[in-house]
Design an enzyme around this catalytic site. Sequence first.
Site, PDB file in Angstrom:
ATOM      1  CD  GLN A 143     -20.208 -14.519   2.937  1.00  0.00           C
ATOM      2  OE1 GLN A 143     -20.405 -13.333   3.027  1.00  0.00           O
ATOM      3  NE2 GLN A 143     -20.813 -15.403   3.366  1.00  0.00           N
ATOM      4  CB  CYS A 176     -22.594 -12.802   4.997  1.00  0.00           C
ATOM      5  SG  CYS A 176     -24.209 -13.488   6.160  1.00  0.00           S
ATOM      6  CG  HIS A 206     -26.170 -12.241   2.727  1.00  0.00           C
ATOM      7  ND1 HIS A 206     -25.078 -12.804   3.013  1.00  0.00           N
ATOM      8  CD2 HIS A 206     -25.618 -11.382   1.592  1.00  0.00           C
ATOM      9  CE1 HIS A 206     -23.924 -12.105   2.277  1.00  0.00           C
ATOM     10  NE2 HIS A 206     -24.220 -11.336   1.437  1.00  0.00           N
ATOM     11  CG  ASN A 234     -22.249  -9.304  -1.245  1.00  0.00           C
ATOM     12  OD1 ASN A 234     -22.515  -9.978   0.006  1.00  0.00           O
ATOM     13  ND2 ASN A 234     -23.461 -10.117  -2.089  1.00  0.00           N
TER      14      ASN A 234
END
Length: 444
Positions: free
Chosen positions: A62, A68, A362, A383
């Site tokens: 990102q 996110c 997040h 992630n």
Amino acid sequence: MREISLDNIEKYSKNYETRNLKTLQNSVQKNGINNATFNTKASTLDQHIYSLDIKTGKVSNQKQSGRCWMFAALNNFRHKLNKDFNILDFELSQTYTFFWDKLEKSNYFLENIIKTKDEDIDSRIVRFLLTTPQQDGGQWDMLVSIIKKYGIVPKYVMPDVFHSTSSVKLNSLLNKKLRQAAVKLRKLNENKASLEELVKEKELILDEIYSFLAVSLGEPPKSFDFEFEDKDGKFVRDANITPKEFYDKYVGIDLDDYVSIINAPTKDKPYYNTFTVSYLGNVISGRDVKYLNVPMDVLKKLAISQLQDGYTVWFGCDVGQSSDRVLGLMDLDIFDINNSYNINFDLTKEEALDYCDSLMTHAMVLSGVNLVDGVANRWKVENSWGEEPGKKGYFLMTDAWMDRYTYQVVINKKYLTEEMKKSLEKEPIVLKPWDPMGSLAFMK
């Protein structure tokens, strides 16, 4: 009001001398708190091996944006698409959803300015709205609203550009424009303008914002040719398909089947009740943000059930707490701060929520779990910070860390018990805009 006396200072200084912290002082001042208190023993126990491991391919990035929550959701979709159509590392456009979210959030803000037009400028709700007219962050239900209205597109159709990957300046200008719009709308109201006149002014403002976003991010396509070559070398073309048709045909997930499950162990949020947050959303008439609050052990069982069926899980957490970004470790023991300083910094999960020490920051993806006799001890996390952190972009989350800092998972309703399904039907309790459960996933 009582000041700190000089006698107190003298006492504090003497107590500091008796604590024998000089070695730690030198290390902290040279290397920083995290490096000075790093727990090597804990890190050696954090092995990136899982009894249940869904292979999801290359990690996305990102970059310097707070997208996110979009990346986590679109990653879940691309996992299915890659598997169903035998594609390698195919990616969906986060810039496309970013554009529509910015436009819809602008309209959402302006509608709320009109809604609160008779409130004093210094009222708490007006100040809340003006503090951050819009931002990059978001919630699962907000992305559902975007996709249902606009669909999605492959990344090559609307790729990343400078301001989708580095959004600070874009946000600064867009928020300035929205605050300017708030001035206009409130002054029009003060001058007895009709609601029709306010809406007309809003439309003029949105027209300018659309152009600003189109210049900065590119204008979203109305249709495109979907072309790909699968892992066996087979070429496929689907010409002149719309973004909504693309979602329905190639992703095909019924978003109404998925619900947000949270763990918020505070007294104002009894378990097995639903909650929503006032002034939280993006698409007017879109899907309301709605949570079902359950105990943490129940939340984890739901996540494990979905993983066991081969489906990854969108989840939200406070990633900055007790985590090492370089190693990709989320572990309550990774920094031994309490013992090093001989000072207790701990709060319970309930206390941290009530006293503003923690909230969801997040969103990522659960793609695996290590089970010992059916009980999790660590979780595999996909992630969206590129391949450099962690193990090629994958993080490890201990089960104790999940208990403490994970707040939300998105689960297919088929995994819920009958009790939970009945609870979902309850009218949601409306939380205030500044409630911690109104936080947006935004971490860069």
